[in-house]
Design an enzyme around this catalytic site. Structure first.
Site, PDB file in Angstrom:
ATOM      1  NE  ARG A  97       4.455   0.214  11.893  1.00 27.62           N
ATOM      2  CZ  ARG A  97       3.319   0.382  11.962  1.00 27.62           C
ATOM      3  NH1 ARG A  97       2.460  -0.410  13.141  1.00 27.62           N
ATOM      4  NH2 ARG A  97       2.678   0.950  10.977  1.00 27.62           N
ATOM      5  CB  THR A 120      -2.467   2.471  18.965  1.00 26.69           C
ATOM      6  OG1 THR A 120      -2.671   1.932  17.647  1.00 26.69           O
ATOM      7  CG2 THR A 120      -0.960   2.707  19.376  1.00 26.69           C
ATOM      8  CB  THR A 137      -0.855  -0.659  17.817  1.00 24.43           C
ATOM      9  OG1 THR A 137      -1.987  -0.824  17.198  1.00 24.43           O
ATOM     10  CG2 THR A 137       0.274  -0.663  16.433  1.00 24.43           C
ATOM     11  CG  ASN A 195      -3.759  -1.241  12.120  1.00 20.97           C
ATOM     12  OD1 ASN A 195      -3.609  -0.201  12.037  1.00 20.97           O
ATOM     13  ND2 ASN A 195      -3.924  -1.717  10.710  1.00 20.97           N
ATOM     14  CG  ASP A 255      -0.697   1.101   9.306  1.00 17.96           C
ATOM     15  OD1 ASP A 255      -1.537   1.306   9.049  1.00 17.96           O
ATOM     16  OD2 ASP A 255      -0.159   1.113  10.720  1.00 17.96           O
ATOM     17  CB  SER A 258       3.666   3.583  12.805  1.00 21.73           C
ATOM     18  OG  SER A 258       3.086   3.965  13.993  1.00 21.73           O
ATOM     19  N   GLY A 318      -4.429   6.240  15.706  1.00 26.24           N
ATOM     20  CA  GLY A 318      -4.280   6.339  14.235  1.00 26.24           C
ATOM     21  C   GLY A 318      -3.576   7.482  13.728  1.00 26.24           C
TER      22      GLY A 318
END
Length: 573
Positions: A108, A385, A403, A405, A427, A456, A478
């Site tokens: 991430r 994503t 992703t 986003n 996020d 996430s 999402g």
């Protein structure tokens, strides 16, 4: 009954194609999209056909599932630029058949060192959504390159250069633009054309969009990929690509520095584990909320005879919605980066805690979200994503979701690299209690801090039966990712659907706030009326998710790509 009729019709059309005629052939073509793909040795399921072909070729060339998964990850950066990426990040679940090890890889994005808690608040203390979503400051430190290199080094059998060769070729020689890619570029044209580097790549010299059948060449991206293939992740985090990224940041007030890039690390973590009716679940731990709340909802629903109640019956949907409501309320308070917050994972996935939550559910009345607050699991403590799944002949299994986003991320492309920047800083909870772009509420655990990874919903998941790999699945979408993954599991376990049926079945979603039960088109009007009678605010909205799943059956390895998104392909070898 419907399933039996579908199977009977399919068998008739296959057996007597000449009798079926043109209309029957059209029906056969339609049904074939929902029929599970069967293979003897291995399988790749992705949202984009060229990337699936890349993964299959790696398997054919002797690579394992991890080799193929990394090749697919780089290929999607070329063929599915709205979600595949070098400038984003994600999560991967890996099962290594040789050792029996199952691990989670967290790659991430991270907040730059210059990020502050009030980064996106204006002079009045309100969230500046343009800055949090469409500026250079909205980009977190990308993790995709580091993550792909780390998993390949630990579990792969091929070199980075070998698995990246197909992506380099696709970028340099160009890909034929599909209808889906053309449509997505047109839909994002206003945003992409604000940024010269992106406009130059994704639109013709006169500004016209690429049409289906045109060839899209991404020379800068090919060069970036070649540098990474030759020099490893150092090219991205310390070499030429890094210099171009930081120069872009300096020109436009971005936050990412050379020190930020050098400091980035992908992290292997222990999965979140649970059980559901004897099946073992392994899913992504924080900073993903996916695994925690998937297991939490399964624990709640395990107390009901979901299979007997029927797929998408009013009572089944009601119980799912109430479980979803409770889980998302807890998400708002407890979930964040475990390196910065004490996330009570054991308490949240405790079956004892699930029992206490189940007692608050009324089978005949929807509980208004204003009456639902985050629970107290502590006593039991000891939004574009893409997802893909890969399995090889040895039983190695990968489930990956990554992703940038939004579709095409922020829309900002780093000059000279062909790399789109993520806008994952959105996020974080820019202001605790204020919803993000997906309507999700967050609290202190997900406040902005330097080096922190934003929360996430990505939920790459592996399921085991009798200790053996049985299912790999996951989805984009999402805030709907967790509930989409939940329903695939319920469909195959409780409702005994094959993976294609489980994929195609209509989906529902509740996330606490807004207090609405979102349903896909196609749900029975009678069922919706019964749900409204129970007090649900039922809202029909566009389809949710794009699951890419692989499942082991008595007949072999099966797989299915979601029909909700065009261009996906599950392919075996």
């Amino acid at each position: 009954m419907v399933r039996r009729i579908t199977v009977a019709l399919l068998l008739f059309l296959v057996t007597f194609p000449s009798v079926a005629g043109a209309q029957g052939q059209a029906i056969l073509s339609y049904l074939d999209r929902f029929h599970p793909v069967l293979a003897a040795n291995g399988m790749v399921a992705t949202q984009e056909a060229l990337a699936s072909e890349v993964g299959r070729q790696i398997l054919r060339d002797g690579g394992n599932a991890v080799d193929a998964a990394v090749a697919v990850g780089f290929a999607l950066a070329v063929t599915l630029p709205r979600a595949g990426n070098l400038g984003g990040g994600g999560f991967m679940m890996i099962h290594h058949a040789g050792t029996g090890e199952t691990v989670a890889l967290d790659y991430r994005e991270m907040a730059p060192a210059a990020a502050t808690r009030d980064l996106f608040l204006d002079a009045e203390g309100e969230v500046d959504e343009k800055r949090s979503r469409f500026s250079h400051q909205s980009a977190g430190i990308p993790g995709t390159v580091a993550g792909m290199a780390a998993v390949l080094e630990r579990y792969g059998t091929m070199s980075l250069a070998q698995v990246m060769t197909p992506a380099i070729r696709l970028a340099a020689e160009g890909i034929l633009v599909s209808q889906d890619l053309s449509d997505s570029l047109k839909q994002s044209a206003e945003r992409l054309q604000q940024f010269p580097a992106a406009a130059k790549v994704f639109f013709k010299a006169d500004g016209r969009p690429y049409e289906p059948g045109d060839r899209l060449i991404q020379s800068d991206l090919a060069h970036s990929l070649s540098l990474i293939a030759e020099q490893g992740p150092e090219a991205f985090y310390g070499g030429e690509v890094a210099r171009l990224i930081t120069a872009e940041m300096e020109r436009h007030g971005g936050l990412i520095t050379p020190a930020d890039l050098r400091a980035y690390k992908a992290v292997f973590r222990d999965p979140v584990r649970g059980t559901y009716r004897g099946y073992e679940i392994a899913s992504m731990p924080p900073p993903s909320s996916g695994g925690v709340h998937l297991v939490q909802m399964l624990n709640i629903l395990e107390g009901y005879p979901i299979g007997e109640l029927g797929s998408n019956s009013a009572l089944t949907i009601h119980l799912m919605a109430e479980a979803m409501r409770l889980a998302y309320a807890d998400r708002s308070k407890y979930l964040g980066d475990p390196d910065y917050s004490d996330v009570p994972v054991a308490g949240l996935i405790s079956k004892t805690y699930a029992e206490s939550l189940r007692e608050t559910i009324d089978s005949f009345r929807a509980r208004p979200s204003e009456e639902v607050l985050p629970g107290n699991p502590l006593p039991y403590e000891s939004n574009e994503t893409t997802h893909y799944s890969v399995m090889d002949r040895a039983g190695n299994l990968v489930s990956n979701t990554y992703t940038i986003n939004f579709s095409y991320g922020s829309g900002i492309m780093v000059e000279g690299t062909g790399i789109l920047l993520n806008n994952e800083m959105d996020d974080f909870s820019a202001k605790p209690g204020i919803p993000n772009a997906y309507g999700l509420l967050g609290g202190e655990a997900n406040a902005i801090e330097p080096g922190k990874r934003p929360l996430s919903s990505m939920t790459p998941t592996l399921v085991f039966r009798d200790g053996l790999p049985w299912l790999a699945t996951g989805s984009p979408g999402g805030s709907r990712i967790i509930t989409t993954t939940l329903q695939v599991l319920l469909n195959v376990i409780d409702h005994e659907m094959n993976i294609a049926e489980a994929t195609a079945a209509p989906r529902v979603h509740h996330q606490w706030w807004p207090d609405e039960l979102r349903v896909e088109p196609g749900l029975s009007p009678d069922t919706m009326a019964l749900l409204r009678a129970r007090g649900h605010d039922v809202v029909v909205k566009p389809t949710m998710g794009s699951t890419q799943s692989i499942m082991v059956t008595e007949d072999g390895i099966t797989g299915a790509s979601d029909p909700r998104r065009p261009g996906a392909l599950t392919i075996g070898y």
